[in-house]
Scaffold this motif. Structure first.
Motif, mmCIF file in Angstrom:
data_model
loop_
_atom_site.group_PDB
_atom_site.id
_atom_site.type_symbol
_atom_site.label_atom_id
_atom_site.label_comp_id
_atom_site.label_asym_id
_atom_site.label_seq_id
_atom_site.Cartn_x
_atom_site.Cartn_y
_atom_site.Cartn_z
ATOM 1 N N UNK A 204 0.811 -1.234 0.000
ATOM 2 C CA UNK A 204 0.000 0.000 0.000
ATOM 3 C C UNK A 204 0.835 1.270 0.000
ATOM 4 N N UNK A 205 1.814 1.318 -0.887
ATOM 5 C CA UNK A 205 2.707 2.479 -0.944
ATOM 6 C C UNK A 205 2.151 3.563 -1.875
ATOM 7 N N UNK A 206 2.485 4.803 -1.556
ATOM 8 C CA UNK A 206 2.184 5.903 -2.472
ATOM 9 C C UNK A 206 3.208 5.892 -3.609
ATOM 10 N N UNK A 207 2.765 6.313 -4.792
ATOM 11 C CA UNK A 207 3.677 6.380 -5.931
ATOM 12 C C UNK A 207 3.464 7.663 -6.724
ATOM 13 N N UNK A 208 4.467 8.012 -7.512
ATOM 14 C CA UNK A 208 4.417 9.174 -8.402
ATOM 15 C C UNK A 208 4.794 8.733 -9.807
ATOM 16 N N UNK B 130 -7.279 9.858 -5.053
ATOM 17 C CA UNK B 130 -7.058 10.369 -6.409
ATOM 18 C C UNK B 130 -5.814 11.253 -6.396
ATOM 19 N N UNK B 131 -5.016 11.171 -7.426
ATOM 20 C CA UNK B 131 -3.744 11.904 -7.429
ATOM 21 C C UNK B 131 -3.902 13.342 -7.915
ATOM 22 N N UNK B 132 -2.915 14.165 -7.593
ATOM 23 C CA UNK B 132 -2.759 15.432 -8.298
ATOM 24 C C UNK B 132 -2.312 15.104 -9.716
ATOM 25 N N UNK B 133 -3.030 15.581 -10.713
ATOM 26 C CA UNK B 133 -2.638 15.391 -12.112
ATOM 27 C C UNK B 133 -2.220 16.745 -12.660
ATOM 28 N N UNK B 134 -0.980 16.846 -13.100
ATOM 29 C CA UNK B 134 -0.414 18.127 -13.516
ATOM 30 C C UNK B 134 0.199 17.986 -14.905
ATOM 31 N N UNK C 69 -2.596 -2.353 -5.926
ATOM 32 C CA UNK C 69 -3.206 -1.776 -4.742
ATOM 33 C C UNK C 69 -2.403 -0.627 -4.159
ATOM 34 N N UNK C 70 -1.540 -0.021 -4.990
ATOM 35 C CA UNK C 70 -0.763 1.121 -4.528
ATOM 36 C C UNK C 70 -1.589 2.410 -4.604
ATOM 37 N N UNK C 71 -1.097 3.451 -3.975
ATOM 38 C CA UNK C 71 -1.862 4.687 -3.821
ATOM 39 C C UNK C 71 -1.254 5.804 -4.674
ATOM 40 N N UNK C 72 -2.043 6.358 -5.603
ATOM 41 C CA UNK C 72 -1.509 7.391 -6.497
ATOM 42 C C UNK C 72 -1.379 8.743 -5.785
ATOM 43 N N UNK C 73 -0.179 9.287 -5.788
ATOM 44 C CA UNK C 73 0.067 10.571 -5.123
ATOM 45 C C UNK C 73 0.059 11.726 -6.119
ATOM 46 N N UNK C 74 0.912 11.657 -7.131
ATOM 47 C CA UNK C 74 1.011 12.733 -8.107
ATOM 48 C C UNK C 74 1.369 12.156 -9.474
ATOM 49 N N UNK C 75 0.712 12.660 -10.521
ATOM 50 C CA UNK C 75 0.973 12.249 -11.897
ATOM 51 C C UNK C 75 1.286 13.505 -12.693
ATOM 52 N N UNK C 76 2.495 13.581 -13.228
ATOM 53 C CA UNK C 76 2.883 14.730 -14.047
ATOM 54 C C UNK C 76 3.002 14.293 -15.502
ATOM 55 N N UNK D 206 6.643 15.104 -0.663
ATOM 56 C CA UNK D 206 5.404 14.365 -0.874
ATOM 57 C C UNK D 206 5.573 12.947 -0.328
ATOM 58 N N UNK D 207 4.475 12.208 -0.122
ATOM 59 C CA UNK D 207 4.575 10.913 0.571
ATOM 60 C C UNK D 207 4.953 9.715 -0.294
ATOM 61 N N UNK D 208 5.121 9.876 -1.615
ATOM 62 C CA UNK D 208 5.358 8.710 -2.467
ATOM 63 C C UNK D 208 6.701 8.048 -2.143
ATOM 64 N N UNK D 209 6.720 6.725 -2.311
ATOM 65 C CA UNK D 209 7.953 5.955 -2.100
ATOM 66 C C UNK D 209 8.406 5.225 -3.367
ATOM 67 N N UNK D 210 7.608 5.324 -4.434
ATOM 68 C CA UNK D 210 8.005 4.813 -5.740
ATOM 69 C C UNK D 210 7.833 5.919 -6.769
ATOM 70 N N UNK D 211 8.809 6.021 -7.664
ATOM 71 C CA UNK D 211 8.760 7.038 -8.712
ATOM 72 C C UNK D 211 9.031 6.381 -10.051
ATOM 73 N N UNK D 212 8.050 6.466 -10.954
ATOM 74 C CA UNK D 212 8.221 6.017 -12.330
ATOM 75 C C UNK D 212 8.380 7.259 -13.195
ATOM 76 N N UNK D 213 9.563 7.426 -13.770
ATOM 77 C CA UNK D 213 9.825 8.633 -14.553
ATOM 78 C C UNK D 213 10.984 8.368 -15.497
ATOM 79 N N UNK D 214 11.589 9.431 -15.989
ATOM 80 C CA UNK D 214 12.723 9.297 -16.885
ATOM 81 C C UNK D 214 13.995 9.025 -16.093
#
Length: 468
Positions: A331-335, A388-392, A355-362, A407-415
């Motif tokens: 149940x981790x937050x992710x970005x 629901x995440x912040x969508x930016x 079942x992870x929790x969406x924190x922020x989506x850019x 922010x509370x996320x512990x996983x980051x999917x990005x470049x």
């Protein structure tokens, strides 16, 4: 610069955690390290994605090399094979041509390229200089169209970005005589909305989509990466259905183009459906296959049995690292920081399957204003979560990093731009999942489809497991 940085920090900090999604803001006077190139870059990447096609740049000498370093290498350490980067024919315009014009030089370049190459399709791409000085490139190209399959795409870099360049390519192709009306083949579809290299996992994603539909007796013309590029293009009018795997690319008109699907429907009568992005994991992929299958009137029992067999195998494998998730990172937050097609897919997968929790989506691909609310709704209305995440919508790399702080996320999917300092700056495990990816070579690795979802799960778990 220091004052500007403090101003940005103040704007961001005042609004945490509910940031302005910027649904009406397209671009500023300057954007730091945007995760896309110019219009020429998009046409160039699209052409290089077609086997046996050769781009011919009518531009300054630096354009091809610039996009070798700015598009191909960041696209999973690719070089465009033997027709990209320093191997790309270029008119290399200089001051003389700004004054006297570059049409004669382009004519000589096209002639010599055709003579020494073994290609069957040529794409002349005009950059900023010929667009500013008014070279009549269409007339030069027309002289070769009687005996060769060649088109001209006017793509001045100052007019649009690389995703829009994909649409510009299709505009020019559809307006040419290369695509001719043909008898429609019942179970043939075209896959649209994937921009080679900017969609880093394009080869693997398209291959999985092609193989999935082949098992159902459907011929998926993925166009890029497989088979002969020109043949694939000429087969486009045969399709009974165009399938767009992007929330806006190839469907919505942009700054310079009219969407490919609408033009194809107007010219050949081909209907189309859209899926909000590359389907990732079982839930999205099953929904994708089911929708396309029903649209093509595939036997419902056959369709259902195929999906069930795929899901059975998928979830059997999916269970394997269950202890690692449950005991170590439940149940981790992710970005997510990615272009809109992947951002939607990643967010749904992590929320609805892990079942992870969406924190922020850019979202980084600067989609047209008119589709931004639609993208936000696609994310928020499809999540099986009370969170629901912040969508930016953000293209500026500095602002992207500032938005991620505290922010509370512990996983980051990005470049891979965030990879070196993800742990130090954000306290997060990082997966390089979006353009640019410079830290690894991407050949057939992918996150789309059933097996792509398993690969993403595998990569995610690998960021935190280790000896007990």
């Amino acid at each position: 610069m220091a004052k500007n940085s403090e101003k940005i920090k103040k704007e961001i900090n005042q609004s945490k955690y509910h940031l302005d999604p910027k649904t009406t803001d397209i671009e500023r006077e300057s954007v730091e390290a945007p995760r896309y190139g110019c219009a020429l870059s998009g046409v160039y990447a699209t052409t290089l994605g077609l086997n046996n096609a050769i781009p011919i740049l009518h531009s300054g000498a630096g354009c091809g090399v610039a996009h070798l370093f700015g598009t191909l290498y960041p696209g999973g350490q690719s070089c465009g094979q033997n027709k990209g980067g320093t191997a790309t024919p270029c008119s290399c315009l200089v001051e003389e041509h700004v004054i006297l014009g570059g049409e004669e030089k382009l004519d000589n370049l096209i002639d010599s390229t055709i003579k020494i190459s073994n290609s069957n399709f040529y794409v002349v791409i005009s950059g900023c200089v010929p667009s500013l000085i008014g070279d009549d490139v269409d007339s030069v190209v027309e002289n070769y169209q009687f005996n060769h399959d060649i088109i001209h795409v006017n793509a001045p870099g100052f007019k649009a970005h690389s995703f829009e360049g994909y649409n510009l390519f299709w505009d020019s192709l559809i307006e040419s005589d290369i695509l001719q009306k043909q008898e429609v083949e019942k179970n043939t579809i075209n896959i649209l909305g994937v921009l080679p290299y900017n969609n880093v996992f394009w080869k693997g994603d398209l291959y999985e989509i092609k193989q999935l539909f082949a098992a159902l007796g459907v011929n998926a013309n993925v166009i890029f990466g497989y088979g002969d590029g020109l043949t694939n293009l000429k087969n486009v009018p045969k399709a009974a259905l165009n399938v767009v795997v992007n929330p806006w690319l190839a469907e919505n008109s942009g700054i310079l183009s009219i969407a490919a699907t609408k033009k194809l429907k107007e010219k050949f009568g081909t209907p189309y459906i859209t899926f909000p992005g590359i389907p990732i994991g079982a839930k999205q992929t099953s929904s994708f296959i089911d929708r396309v299958g029903r649209t093509l009137n595939i036997d419902e029992v056959k369709l259902s049995n195929f999906i069930k067999s795929k899901e059975k195998n998928y979830y059997h494998i999916f269970e394997a690292p269950g202890d690692a998730i449950i005991l170590s990172r439940p149940n981790q937050y992710f970005a997510v920081v990615a272009d809109s097609a992947y951002a939607i897919g990643y967010t749904k997968f992590l929320t609805n399957e892990l079942g992870y929790l969406p924190d922020i989506v850019q979202i980084t691909d600067n989609p047209p204003v008119e589709v931004r609310e639609k993208i936000i709704k696609e994310i928020n209305n499809s999540l099986e979560s009370t969170i629901t995440p912040d969508v930016i919508f953000e293209a500026d790399t500095y602002r992207i990093r500032e938005n991620l702080k505290d922010r509370p996320f512990t996983f980051l999917l990005s470049s891979s731009l965030e990879a070196p300092t993800a742990s130090e700056d954000f306290g997060a495990c990082h997966v390089s999942a979006a353009f640019p990816i410079l830290s690894s070579a991407v050949l057939v690795n992918h996150y789309g489809g059933y097996y792509g979802g398993l690969t993403l799960f595998e990569d995610l778990v690998s960021t935190f497991v280790g000896p007990l």
